[in-house]
Scaffold this motif. Structure first.
Motif, PDB file in Angstrom:
ATOM      1  N   ILE A 374       0.837  -1.208   0.000  1.00  8.53           N
ATOM      2  CA  ILE A 374       0.000   0.000   0.000  1.00  8.53           C
ATOM      3  C   ILE A 374       0.865   1.248   0.000  1.00  8.53           C
ATOM      4  CG2 ILE A 374      -1.598   1.356   1.416  1.00  8.53           C
ATOM      5  CD1 ILE A 374      -3.024  -1.194   2.151  1.00  8.53           C
ATOM      6  N   GLN A 375       1.933   1.236   0.797  1.00 13.42           N
ATOM      7  CA  GLN A 375       2.797   2.421   0.858  1.00 13.42           C
ATOM      8  C   GLN A 375       3.527   2.649  -0.464  1.00 13.42           C
ATOM      9  OE1 GLN A 375       4.780   3.299   4.509  1.00 13.42           O
ATOM     10  NE2 GLN A 375       6.682   3.879   3.501  1.00 13.42           N
ATOM     11  N   LEU A 376       4.037   1.587  -1.049  1.00 14.63           N
ATOM     12  CA  LEU A 376       4.745   1.717  -2.327  1.00 14.63           C
ATOM     13  C   LEU A 376       3.800   2.216  -3.418  1.00 14.63           C
ATOM     14  CD1 LEU A 376       7.678   1.052  -3.272  1.00 14.63           C
ATOM     15  CD2 LEU A 376       6.744  -1.052  -4.232  1.00 14.63           C
ATOM     16  N   MET A 377       2.608   1.634  -3.464  1.00 22.97           N
ATOM     17  CA  MET A 377       1.617   2.056  -4.453  1.00 22.97           C
ATOM     18  C   MET A 377       1.228   3.511  -4.248  1.00 22.97           C
ATOM     19  SD  MET A 377      -2.371   0.917  -4.702  1.00 22.97           S
ATOM     20  CE  MET A 377      -2.624   1.761  -3.131  1.00 22.97           C
ATOM     21  N   GLY A 378       1.024   3.923  -2.989  1.00 25.46           N
ATOM     22  CA  GLY A 378       0.611   5.293  -2.710  1.00 25.46           C
ATOM     23  C   GLY A 378       1.640   6.312  -3.155  1.00 25.46           C
ATOM     24  N   PHE A 379       2.903   6.075  -2.808  1.00 28.02           N
ATOM     25  CA  PHE A 379       3.957   7.009  -3.234  1.00 28.02           C
ATOM     26  C   PHE A 379       4.049   7.077  -4.755  1.00 28.02           C
ATOM     27  CE2 PHE A 379       6.344   6.994   0.971  1.00 28.02           C
ATOM     28  CZ  PHE A 379       6.315   8.372   1.114  1.00 28.02           C
ATOM     29  N   PHE A 380       3.948   5.918  -5.401  1.00 26.01           N
ATOM     30  CA  PHE A 380       4.045   5.895  -6.864  1.00 26.01           C
ATOM     31  C   PHE A 380       2.910   6.701  -7.501  1.00 26.01           C
ATOM     32  CE2 PHE A 380       2.787   3.944 -10.926  1.00 26.01           C
ATOM     33  CZ  PHE A 380       3.947   4.167 -11.655  1.00 26.01           C
ATOM     34  N   MET A 381       1.683   6.473  -7.059  1.00 28.64           N
ATOM     35  CA  MET A 381       0.544   7.173  -7.644  1.00 28.64           C
ATOM     36  C   MET A 381       0.572   8.662  -7.331  1.00 28.64           C
ATOM     37  SD  MET A 381      -0.832   4.794  -9.332  1.00 28.64           S
ATOM     38  CE  MET A 381      -2.292   5.647  -9.919  1.00 28.64           C
ATOM     39  N   MET A 382       1.023   9.033  -6.147  1.00 28.17           N
ATOM     40  CA  MET A 382       1.163  10.456  -5.817  1.00 28.17           C
ATOM     41  C   MET A 382       2.163  11.124  -6.753  1.00 28.17           C
ATOM     42  SD  MET A 382       1.254  10.300  -1.657  1.00 28.17           S
ATOM     43  CE  MET A 382       1.573  12.058  -1.437  1.00 28.17           C
ATOM     44  N   THR A 383       3.258  10.419  -7.036  1.00 30.14           N
ATOM     45  CA  THR A 383       4.261  10.956  -7.958  1.00 30.14           C
ATOM     46  C   THR A 383       3.659  11.158  -9.346  1.00 30.14           C
ATOM     47  OG1 THR A 383       5.995   9.761  -6.750  1.00 30.14           O
ATOM     48  CG2 THR A 383       6.528  10.549  -8.963  1.00 30.14           C
ATOM     49  N   VAL A 384       2.936  10.158  -9.829  1.00 30.13           N
ATOM     50  CA  VAL A 384       2.339  10.227 -11.164  1.00 30.13           C
ATOM     51  C   VAL A 384       1.370  11.402 -11.273  1.00 30.13           C
ATOM     52  CG1 VAL A 384       0.773   9.049 -12.763  1.00 30.13           C
ATOM     53  CG2 VAL A 384       2.630   7.776 -11.670  1.00 30.13           C
ATOM     54  N   PHE A 385       0.441  11.514 -10.312  1.00 31.06           N
ATOM     55  CA  PHE A 385      -0.573  12.563 -10.406  1.00 31.06           C
ATOM     56  C   PHE A 385       0.001  13.956 -10.139  1.00 31.06           C
ATOM     57  CE2 PHE A 385      -3.482   8.909  -9.685  1.00 31.06           C
ATOM     58  CZ  PHE A 385      -4.232   9.062 -10.843  1.00 31.06           C
ATOM     59  N   MET A 386       1.023  14.045  -9.293  1.00 30.70           N
ATOM     60  CA  MET A 386       1.637  15.346  -9.054  1.00 30.70           C
ATOM     61  C   MET A 386       2.322  15.851 -10.322  1.00 30.70           C
ATOM     62  SD  MET A 386       1.689  17.468  -6.534  1.00 30.70           S
ATOM     63  CE  MET A 386       1.492  16.511  -5.041  1.00 30.70           C
ATOM     64  N   PHE A 387       3.046  14.970 -11.001  1.00 31.32           N
ATOM     65  CA  PHE A 387       3.671  15.361 -12.258  1.00 31.32           C
ATOM     66  C   PHE A 387       2.624  15.656 -13.328  1.00 31.32           C
ATOM     67  CE2 PHE A 387       7.822  12.929 -11.242  1.00 31.32           C
ATOM     68  CZ  PHE A 387       8.336  14.058 -10.613  1.00 31.32           C
ATOM     69  N   ALA A 388       1.518  14.919 -13.283  1.00 28.85           N
ATOM     70  CA  ALA A 388       0.475  15.097 -14.297  1.00 28.85           C
ATOM     71  C   ALA A 388      -0.203  16.456 -14.206  1.00 28.85           C
ATOM     72  CB  ALA A 388      -0.572  13.988 -14.177  1.00 28.85           C
ATOM     73  N   ILE A 389      -0.222  17.046 -13.009  1.00 29.99           N
ATOM     74  CA  ILE A 389      -0.796  18.395 -12.897  1.00 29.99           C
ATOM     75  C   ILE A 389       0.277  19.475 -12.919  1.00 29.99           C
ATOM     76  CG2 ILE A 389      -2.850  17.604 -11.665  1.00 29.99           C
ATOM     77  CD1 ILE A 389      -1.635  18.580  -9.082  1.00 29.99           C
ATOM     78  N   ALA A 390       1.535  19.091 -12.628  1.00 24.77           N
ATOM     79  CA  ALA A 390       2.585  20.103 -12.540  1.00 24.77           C
ATOM     80  C   ALA A 390       3.148  20.488 -13.908  1.00 24.77           C
ATOM     81  CB  ALA A 390       3.710  19.601 -11.636  1.00 24.77           C
ATOM     82  N   PHE A 391       3.541  19.510 -14.718  1.00 25.40           N
ATOM     83  CA  PHE A 391       4.197  19.842 -15.973  1.00 25.40           C
ATOM     84  C   PHE A 391       3.274  20.576 -16.950  1.00 25.40           C
ATOM     85  CE2 PHE A 391       7.149  16.457 -14.519  1.00 25.40           C
ATOM     86  CZ  PHE A 391       8.314  17.198 -14.582  1.00 25.40           C
ATOM     87  N   PRO A 392       2.011  20.137 -17.124  1.00 25.53           N
ATOM     88  CA  PRO A 392       1.113  20.923 -17.998  1.00 25.53           C
ATOM     89  C   PRO A 392       0.286  21.935 -17.191  1.00 25.53           C
ATOM     90  CG  PRO A 392       0.110  18.795 -17.567  1.00 25.53           C
ATOM     91  CD  PRO A 392       1.393  18.834 -16.772  1.00 25.53           C
TER      92      PRO A 392
END
Length: 535
Positions: A374-392
Motif C-alpha cells: 500500500i505504501q509503495l503504491m501510494g507514493f508511486f501514484m502520488m508521484t504520477v498525479f503530481m507530475f500530471a498536474i505540474a508539468f502541464p
C-alpha cells in the motif's frame, strides 16, 4: 520452531474481534479527530485573519497576512507537535501509556479554547497569543500520535491489528471534514445575520466586526470532541504489553486482560525469567538496537518526513492553489465571510471525495495487501498525479480545464491516504520492542512534523510568483506553484525508494516483529491457560 510468547499476550493476539476493540478505536480515534481538526482548521481562517487585522484602507485589495505571519500561524502548531511527539513518546515508555494519555488530552482542550480567546484587537497582540497557544496545542497533539498508535497496536489482535490502527488514523480524515462543515455552518449563520457588501462595493464594510467571532468559534470547537472522550480514556486499563514487558508485572497484566477479554487467564510459570532476561534490555542508543532496528527506523523516519513535506504543503495551502486556478473567486469580489465559506466549501469537497475515502480504503485493504504494498503504491501514484498536474500546469489553470485539475489534484490526496499517510503511522507502532515502542513512534512522528514544517514554511514562499512584475502586468499567476508541485512530485518518488527499508508486519505478532520472542524460544514455553468462561 513455532513462535513463543507470554501467554497473556498470545491470548490478546488470538482474541476474536469484540466490543473492546471498537471501544479502543473510538477512544483513540477521537483524539485523532481532534488532532486533525485543530491542525487543519487554521487554514480555513487565515484569509479572514488577514482581512481583520491587516486591512489597509488605502489599498485596492483586502488585507492579507504577511508571508512571515502566515508561516508562523500555520507552522507554529507543527513545531509544538514535533516537540510533543518526542517528549510524550519517551514519557509513554517511562510512565506508561495510560498515565500520559490524559495529560495530552487536557493540554489539547485548554489550548484549543485559549487559541480562540487570543487577547487584544491589534494584529501584533492577537497573532502573538494565537501562536503561543497553538504551539502548546501542538505539543499536546504531538503526544497523541505515539500514544494512540501504541495503545491500539498493543490492544489489537494479530489478524486485524493493521486495520484497527488504520481505523484510528482514519479519524483524522473525519476531523478534516468536520473542520470544513463547522466553517461552512458558522460562516453561513453569520452571513445571514450580519450581511456585508462585497469588497468591491465597500472596502471598509466588507468584513463586519462580527466576523471576528467566526475564526474564534471555528478554532475553539476543537475542544469539544476531546473533552467528550476524557472520561473514557481514564477508564482504559494500561496495555498488557507495557505492564508485562516494561513494568514487569505479569500478574497485573493478566488480571487486566482477563477483564478486557472477559475470559479467565492464569499466570504461567517461568514468565519472570523471560521479562528479566538481559538480552531484552538494550537501549535506544546501542549497537544492538542499531543492528536490529536501525534500518527500519531509518525507513520509518525518512518516508514519514518525505510524505509530509508533500502532504502538509497540499493541505495547508489548498486555498492558494484553488485561488490560482480560479476555483475560488478573487478576494476583491467577495466579503470576508463569503471568503471563509468558499474556502471551506472547496476544502470540504476535496476531503469528502478523496481524503476520507482514501483513509477507509486503507482500513479495508491493509490486511489483504499489506503495509509495504500500500505504501509503495501510494507514493508511486502520488508521484504520477503530481507530475500530471505540474508539468502541464499552464493547461490546467485555464477556466475550461479546472474540473480536470481538481480531479487530478484530488487523486493525489486519495493515494496519500490510501498509501503512505496511513502506513507510516501504522508500521512504527508494530516493529519496535515494547519498552521503546512509544519512543520510536514518537521519533518517527517527529520527523513527519519536521517534513510538515518544511512544507508549511517552504511551500508558502516557493508558491509565490517568481516575478511579481509579470503578475502585476496581467500574466497568469501560479508560476511558483508549478515549480513547487514538480518539487513535491520528486519528493514523493524519493519516498517510494525509502519504502524498501521497511519490513512487512502483516500477520506477525508484535513480539515476533520486535525480536522479543527470540529470547522466549531459548527459555522454552509455559503457556498461560485461558478459557471462554466469563469473569
Amino acid at each position: 520452531m513455532a513462535e513463543q510468547q507470554l501467554g497473556v499476550l498470545k491470548a490478546l493476539d488470538l482474541a476474536k474481534t469484540q466490543l473492546y476493540h471498537f471501544t479502543a478505536i473510538v477512544i483513540a480515534g477521537m483524539g485523532f479527530f481532534t488532532d486533525a481538526y485543530d491542525l487543519f482548521c487554521v487554514s480555513l481562517v487565515t484569509k479572514l485573519l488577514g482581512r481583520l487585522y491587516y486591512f489597509n484602507p488605502l489599498s485596492e485589495k483586502p488585507g492579507s497576512l504577511p508571508p512571515h505571519v502566515a508561516a508562523a500561524v500555520n507552522g507554529v502548531a507543527l513545531c509544538g507537535t514535533l516537540a510533543g511527539q518526542l517528549f510524550f513518546g519517551w514519557l509513554g515508555d517511562k510512565l506508561g501509556r495510560k498515565k500520559v494519555y490524559g495529560i495530552t488530552l487536557i493540554m489539547m482542550i485548554l489550548c484549543s479554547v485559549a487559541s480562540g480567546l487570543s487577547f487584544g484587537d491589534k494584529a501584533k497582540g492577537v497573532m502573538t497569543t494565537i501562536c503561543f497557544f497553538r504551539f502548546w496545542l501542538g505539543f499536546g497533539i504531538g503526544g497523541d500520535y505515539p500514544l494512540s498508535a501504541t495503545i491500539m497496536s498493543e490492544y489489537a489482535n494479530k489478524k486485524t491489528r493493521g486495520a484497527f490502527i488504520a481505523a484510528v488514523f482514519a479519524m483524522q480524515g473525519v476531523g478534516i471534514l468536520a473542520g470544513g462543515f463547522v466553517a461552512l455552518a458558522v460562516s453561513s449563520i453569520f452571513d445571514k445575520n450580519f450581511p456585508a457588501p462585497s469588497y468591491a462595493v465597500d472596502r471598509a464594510l466588507s468584513t463586519p466586526p462580527q466576523a471576528d467571532y467566526i475564526w474564534r468559534i471555528i478554532v475553539m470547537f476543537g475542544a469539544l470532541p476531546a473533552a467528550l472522550t476524557y472520561y473514557w480514556r481514564m477508564k482504559m486499563p494500561e496495555t498488557a504489553r507495557y505492564t508485562a514487558l516494561v513494568a514487569k508485572n505479569i500478574k497485573q497484566a493478566t488480571q487486566d486482560m482477563s477483564k478486557v477479554l472477559q475470559v479467565d487467564l492464569e499466570m504461567e510459570e517461568r514468565a519472570e525469567d523471560f521479562i528479566k532476561d538481559p538480552r531484552l534490555n538494550y537501549c535506544l542508543f546501542s549497537k544492538e538496537f542499531a543492528k536490529r532496528h536501525g534500518l527500519p527506523l531509518l525507513g520509518c523516519t525518512s518516508t514519514w518526513f518525505l510524505l509530509d513535506v508533500a502532504f502538509y504543503s497540499q493541505n495547508l495551502f489548498q486555498k492558494d492553489i484553488f485561488s490560482a486556478i480560479g476555483w475560488i473567486p478573487k478576494a476583491e469580489t467577495m466579503n470576508g465571510i463569503n471568503e471563509v465559506y468558499m474556502i471551506a466549501r472547496a476544502q470540504t469537497l476535496i476531503a469528502f471525495c478523496s481524503t476520507v475515502p482514501g483513509y477507509w480504503f486503507t482500513v479495508a485493504f491493509i490486511e489483504i495487501m499489506g503495509r509495504f504494498a500500500i505504501q509503495l503504491m501510494g507514493f508511486f501514484m502520488m508521484t504520477v498525479f503530481m507530475f500530471a498536474i505540474a508539468f502541464p500546469y499552464d493547461h490546467w489553470i485555464k477556466p475550461e480545464n479546472r474540473i480536470g485539475f481538481l480531479v487530478m489534484y484530488s487523486l493525489t490526496f486519495f493515494f496519500a491516504n490510501f498509501g503512505p499517510n496511513a502506513t507510516t503511522f501504522i508500521v512504527p507502532a508494530e516493529i519496535f520492542p515494547a519498552r521503546l515502542r512509544s519512543t520510536c513512534h514518537g521519533i518517527s512522528a517527529a520527523t513527519r512534523k519536521a517534513g510538515a514544517i518544511v512544507g508549511a514554511f517552504g511551500f508558502l514562499y516557493a508558491a509565490q510568483p517568481q516575478d511579481k512584475t509579470k503578475t502585476e502586468a496581467g500574466y497568469p499567476p501560479g508560476i511558483g506553484v508549478k515549480n513547487s508541485l514538480i518539487m513535491l512530485g520528486v519528493i514523493n518518488f524519493i519516498g517510494m525508494l525509502f519504502t524498501f527499508l521497511i519490513p512487512e508486519p502483516k500477520g506477525k505478532s508484535l513480539e515476533e516483529l520486535s525480536g522479543e520472542s527470540e529470547v522466549r524460544k531459548s527459555l522454552g514455553s509455559h503457556n498461560v491457560v485461558f478459557s471462554t468462561s466469563s469473569c
